[in-house]
Structure formats: C-alpha cells, structure tokens
Design an enzyme around this catalytic site. Sequence first.
Site, PDB file in Angstrom:
ATOM      1  N   ASP A 123      -6.647  33.692  26.403  1.00  0.00           N
ATOM      2  CA  ASP A 123      -6.066  34.103  27.674  1.00  0.00           C
ATOM      3  C   ASP A 123      -5.524  32.892  28.412  1.00  0.00           C
ATOM      4  OD1 ASP A 123      -6.889  36.657  27.064  1.00  0.00           O
ATOM      5  OD2 ASP A 123      -8.700  36.548  28.287  1.00  0.00           O
ATOM      6  N   LYS A 124      -4.590  33.123  29.308  1.00  0.00           N
ATOM      7  CA  LYS A 124      -3.950  32.035  30.043  1.00  0.00           C
ATOM      8  C   LYS A 124      -4.961  31.146  30.760  1.00  0.00           C
ATOM      9  CE  LYS A 124      -0.342  31.178  33.502  1.00  0.00           C
ATOM     10  NZ  LYS A 124       0.656  31.800  34.416  1.00  0.00           N
TER      11      LYS A 124
END
Length: 240
Positions: free
Chosen positions: A106-107
């Site tokens: 995930d970012k």
Amino acid sequence: MSTPVRLDKYLADMGIGTRSEVKSYIRKGRVEVNGIVVKEPDIKLDTVKSEVYFDKEQITYESTEYYMLNKPAGVVSATVDNHCETVVELIKSSKNKDLFPVGRLDKDTEGLLLITNDGDLAHRLLSPKKHVPKVYYAQIKGLVTKEDVVKFKAGIKLEEDFITLPAQLEILEAGEVSVIKVTIYEGKFHQVKRMFEAVSKEVLYLKRLSMGELELDESLAPGEYRKLTENELNKLKGNE
C-alpha cells in the site's frame, strides 16, 4: 547458453541510448567488441563472452536484474503513475527499462519490495498456489490479545466467500498501541489492515520484513535499495 543479441539492441538495452542513437554511435566508431572497433549495428554478440566497450568504458549485459528496495511511505507500487512517484522510479542505477515490483505494498506501507524484470520468478512468488509467507511488523491501535492470536490462527473472514489461511500473530507489546509481527500466506488487497479491522482494531504503521526467503536488509533506509546477492537470489529461486 546465451541467445545472440544484435549490437545495437545490446547497447540500447543497457541504457546507452535509443536504437537509432546507438546505431549512430556505432557507425561513428565509438564502440569496440573484443578489442576491435565495430561499425555494423546488426552484428550478433554472445552476451556472456563478448567484451563490449562504449567510449572506452566496458558495458556489461544484464538481461535480468534483481533489486531489494526498502519502500518508503508515499510511493506507489507501480511502474507508472500520473500523480505519485513509483517504486520503479526509485531504482536509479538500473539500465533496463522493463523493471516492475513483485506484488504491491500500500502507498503508506513501508518495507521489503522486490524489483525485477524476471517474470518467471515473479510468477512463482505471487502464485496463490505457492502460499509464499510474508512477515510484517505493525503498530496497532487497540489492545491485541491472545484471543486475536487464536482468531488469526483459525483464519480471518475478509469476504463472504474468503477466509484467510491460518496466520501467525506474535504480540511484541500489548497496550493502547500494540506492537506485533504477523505472517500471512496470501496477498489480498489491504489484507493485514482488513484482518485487524475484522477484530475491531486499526493498523497505524505497517512494514514488510520478509517475503519467502528474502529478508529486508535493515541497513537500507526507506527509499534505499541494492542488488540481491547471489545467495539471496539462489534462495529465492530454490537453488539452495
């Protein structure tokens, strides 16, 4: 045995320039092969045995590359993105233009990410049938309990028709903010976050420590990377 490669492709693949630029360099006599100036872009080379020099600097052919990246938060696990910096853009030393991340983080997640252009290895590591273990370190909002450990071991229901494989949850510190390690065997979207949401808790910080036999080199600061060692690569490929 290596597959013969045209000289212009060899140099273009290694980042010397575009195919048309490289052809121009070759015709101007800037390229030597095995100690001889070569002006024909279409000659075929053995990528293992041939010694190629451009402007007196040796150019070594690497058809596949393998990088360990300590992914920082704020960077997306993609090859191209119109709005954010990508993990591939962090690999400044690569000469190959076809690198990609193996799987995704995930970012806002940090930690181990393998960047390569080896599609076969990526497929083996990501195949749902392989159940490659992935270990994460996390800080959790809420008291993580032994009951949660039991639930994770039984499998957590994420969707109507999907229950995770048994996961190993280790409590390092229990409190209002708990510190844990968790090992999972799939790679569902936001999986670790969703597993904790299922037991009424929230992931505040998440970092991947390992994937299969590959462990994050803790000397790498977020955003730093290095090539895999021969030993690491052999382990990943199952040669040891």
